[in-house]
Write an enzyme that holds these catalytic residues in place. Structure first.
Site, PDB file in Angstrom:
ATOM      1  N   GLY A 238       0.752  -1.247   0.000  1.00 17.10           N
ATOM      2  CA  GLY A 238       0.000   0.000   0.000  1.00 17.10           C
ATOM      3  C   GLY A 238       0.777   1.289   0.000  1.00 17.10           C
ATOM      4  CD  GLU A 271       0.295  -9.270   1.445  1.00 17.83           C
ATOM      5  OE1 GLU A 271      -0.535  -8.570   0.824  1.00 17.83           O
ATOM      6  OE2 GLU A 271      -0.026 -10.273   2.081  1.00 17.83           O
ATOM      7  N   PRO A 272       4.719  -5.205  -0.263  1.00 16.72           N
ATOM      8  CG  PRO A 272       6.937  -4.475  -0.062  1.00 16.72           C
ATOM      9  CD  PRO A 272       5.992  -5.546   0.400  1.00 16.72           C
ATOM     10  NE  ARG A 310      -1.408   3.281 -11.746  1.00 14.12           N
ATOM     11  CZ  ARG A 310      -1.423   4.456 -11.163  1.00 14.12           C
ATOM     12  NH1 ARG A 310      -0.850   5.489 -11.730  1.00 14.12           N
ATOM     13  NH2 ARG A 310      -2.014   4.618 -10.007  1.00 14.12           N
ATOM     14  CB  CYS A 341     -11.462   3.787 -31.937  1.00 12.55           C
ATOM     15  SG  CYS A 341     -10.383   3.437 -33.305  1.00 12.55           S
TER      16      CYS A 341
HETATM   17  N1  LLP Z   1      -1.294  -7.024  -1.123  1.00 13.51           N
HETATM   18  C1  LLP Z   1      -2.563  -7.121  -1.570  1.00 13.51           C
HETATM   19  C2  LLP Z   1      -3.459  -8.099  -0.963  1.00 13.51           C
HETATM   20  C3  LLP Z   1      -3.000  -6.284  -2.602  1.00 13.51           C
HETATM   21  O1  LLP Z   1      -4.254  -6.370  -3.040  1.00 13.51           O
HETATM   22  C4  LLP Z   1      -2.103  -5.355  -3.184  1.00 13.51           C
HETATM   23  C5  LLP Z   1      -2.519  -4.476  -4.273  1.00 13.51           C
HETATM   24  C6  LLP Z   1      -0.787  -5.302  -2.687  1.00 13.51           C
HETATM   25  C7  LLP Z   1      -0.416  -6.142  -1.643  1.00 13.51           C
HETATM   26  C8  LLP Z   1       0.255  -4.370  -3.225  1.00 13.51           C
HETATM   27  O2  LLP Z   1      -0.091  -3.058  -3.014  1.00 13.51           O
HETATM   28  P1  LLP Z   1       0.938  -1.862  -3.380  1.00 13.51           P
HETATM   29  O3  LLP Z   1       2.104  -1.959  -2.419  1.00 13.51           O
HETATM   30  O4  LLP Z   1       1.372  -2.047  -4.777  1.00 13.51           O
HETATM   31  O5  LLP Z   1       0.131  -0.647  -3.178  1.00 13.51           O
HETATM   32  N2  LLP Z   1      -3.804  -1.126 -10.385  1.00 13.51           N
HETATM   33  C9  LLP Z   1      -3.815  -0.149  -9.312  1.00 13.51           C
HETATM   34  C10 LLP Z   1      -3.309  -0.725  -8.008  1.00 13.51           C
HETATM   35  C11 LLP Z   1      -4.064  -1.953  -7.545  1.00 13.51           C
HETATM   36  C12 LLP Z   1      -3.534  -2.514  -6.248  1.00 13.51           C
HETATM   37  C13 LLP Z   1      -4.178  -3.815  -5.933  1.00 13.51           C
HETATM   38  N3  LLP Z   1      -3.692  -4.473  -4.779  1.00 13.51           N
HETATM   39  C14 LLP Z   1      -3.024   1.072  -9.750  1.00 13.51           C
HETATM   40  O6  LLP Z   1      -2.550   1.104 -10.887  1.00 13.51           O
HETATM   41  O7  LLP Z   1      -2.916   2.039  -9.009  1.00 13.51           O
END
Ligand code: LLP
Length: 416
Positions: A238, A271-272, A310, A341
């Site tokens: 996150g 979980e980054p 995005r 398109c």
């Molecule tokens: N763990 C779980 C259970 C998750 O669902 C996610 C992301 C992460 C870890 C990793 O999160 P991060 O550290 O990358 O924020 N497509 C979207 C982002 C979707 C994130 C989904 N889950 C975007 O382009 O902003």
């Protein structure tokens, strides 16, 4: 300096981006191995001696070469599908450091995960618990699990990537989790090892995460009192990055905030995704045409929403830099759009530097959720991926898809 102009030319991690476009064509994703490594190492340094496991979120960028590099640095992996599991298995012999998240795992996915020996499956519902229990029993394999709880905390991010509120589909309401842990601990086939939560992505403030983690720790302590001791507190991913004016905490600060609310008897799993790879990637694109429609000016690029979704999906901002230096021009304001398109096919709005046909541009901060969200919409083959290695060479890590690659799954089914 990640980006700098040397003379006229834009360099990324010490490499002339125009040279990459000459060698590999456009559109093209380019990543920096140095940057990915330094972000990962910042997580490691922030944890220091504290017991932890960094499970890189494969969904952010699932290229095999990137997974292989992260594995070599000691990463575990957070996966959400059978495809991601098989990707990790291409670069890692043991699945012990894999966390399997995901709100809807199918029977076939669960079976493969159990047979592969994943380190932990995060349960997302009572139905899933029952399904996993039945499969584990049938296979005769004892399986470590956590419950992913939904703590009902607002992470203050884009609604599409907010996951920890009751109105979101994710996790088990925290007040129902105890019942699931009792079922797990009474079963012969499931071993409860932790609690997981993930409240959202692109978070620029650690307070909501701290609030969620405190709730999770509180639950873990309550479970211990009723005879269900757990080892892992999985805080999810996150941490946001700076695309524009955001001011996210540093990795070090983020981890330190989390460490401060988890007692040291627990191992912290994290979980980054984005914070490791996001700033480490650019998308190179060439201008096919420039036009003035009277009301608005457009630069039409050879990259489109199928290559980088995005902006179209989240109205996301990505800074754009010309690969040959241009002065900013007051009053000039063009939108960077793709050839697809749809009016929603835009990559950047209101740019104010000179641009003309043939110019090369770099779209920044696309290392996370860039290529991995690309599609073949408008029957456009997906771009190649190039990695700038530590020795300063640029290496192809995924070839450009050809039209033939794209069509083969249908041509082999053509009849008559
Ligand atoms: N763990 C779980 C259970 C998750 O669902 C996610 C992301 C992460 C870890 C990793 O999160 P991060 O550290 O990358 O924020 N497509 C979207 C982002 C979707 C994130 C989904 N889950 C975007 O382009 O902003």
């Amino acid at each position: 300096m990640t980006f700098e102009y040397k003379g006229e030319n834009l360099y990324f991690d010490g490499f002339n981006l125009s040279k990459i476009a000459d060698d590999f064509g456009t559109p093209c994703y380019v990543y920096s191995r140095n940057l990915i490594e330094s972000n990962f190492k910042e997580y490691q340094a922030a944890f220091g001696e504290r017991e932890h496991l960094i499970c890189y979120a494969v969904k952010a960028n699932s290229n095999l070469s990137i997974l292989k590099n992260l594995k070599a640095l000691g990463a575990g992996f957070d996966i959400v599908s059978d495809g991601e599991l098989e990707r990790v298995k291409c670069v890692e012999n043991s699945c012990a450091n894999i966390v399997y998240s995901g709100v809807g795992k199918t029977e076939a996915e669960i079976e493969n995960a159990i047979k592969s020996g994943v380190g932990c499956i995060n349960l997302e519902s009572l139905d899933e618990l029952k399904m996993i229990l039945a499969i584990a029993k049938q296979l005769g394999i004892v399986l470590p699990v956590s419950v992913r709880v939904n703590p009902n905390v607002n992470p203050n991010t884009h609604p599409y990537i907010s996951t920890g509120l009751k109105e979101n589909k994710f996790g088990v309401p925290i007040e129902d989790a105890r019942e699931l842990y009792e079922l797990v601990s009474n079963s012969e086939w499931l071993v409860p090892i932790g609690i997981a939560c993930h409240i959202g992505s692109q978070l620029t403030d650690s307070n909501p995460v701290i609030e969620a983690v405190r709730e999770v720790v509180h639950l873990a302590e309550e479970l211990k009192r009723i005879g269900i001791p757990l080892k892992d507190i999985d805080v999810g991913g996150g941490l946001g990055i700076k695309y524009d004016n955001e001011g996210p905490p540093s990795i070090r600060q983020w981890v330190s905030d989390i460490k401060s609310c988890v007692p040291s008897s627990f191992r912290i799993k994290i979980e980054p995704g984005r914070s490791i790879v996001g700033s480490a990637g650019v998308l190179l694109t060439k201008i096919i045409a420039y036009k003035d429609n009277g009301k608005r000016k457009f630069a039409i690029s050879d990259a489109a929403m199928n290559d980088l979704l995005r902006p179209a999906l989240y109205n996301a901002y990505h800074q754009v830099l010309p690969c040959i230096k241009q002065e900013k021009r007051r009053g000039l304001s063009f939108d960077l759009v793709g050839p697809i398109c749809e009016t929603g096919d835009w990559l950047a709005k209101r740019q104010n530097f000179s641009v003309s046909q043939g110019d090369l541009l770099a779209i920044k901060d696309v290392g996370a959720y860039g290529f991995c969200m690309a599609s073949n919409y408008n029957s456009r083959p997906r771009p190649p991926e190039v990695l700038i290695e530590k020795d300063g060479t640029a290496r192809l890590i995924r070839t450009r898809e050809s039209v033939a690659d794209m069509l083969v799954m249908e041509t082999k089914c053509l009849k008559g």
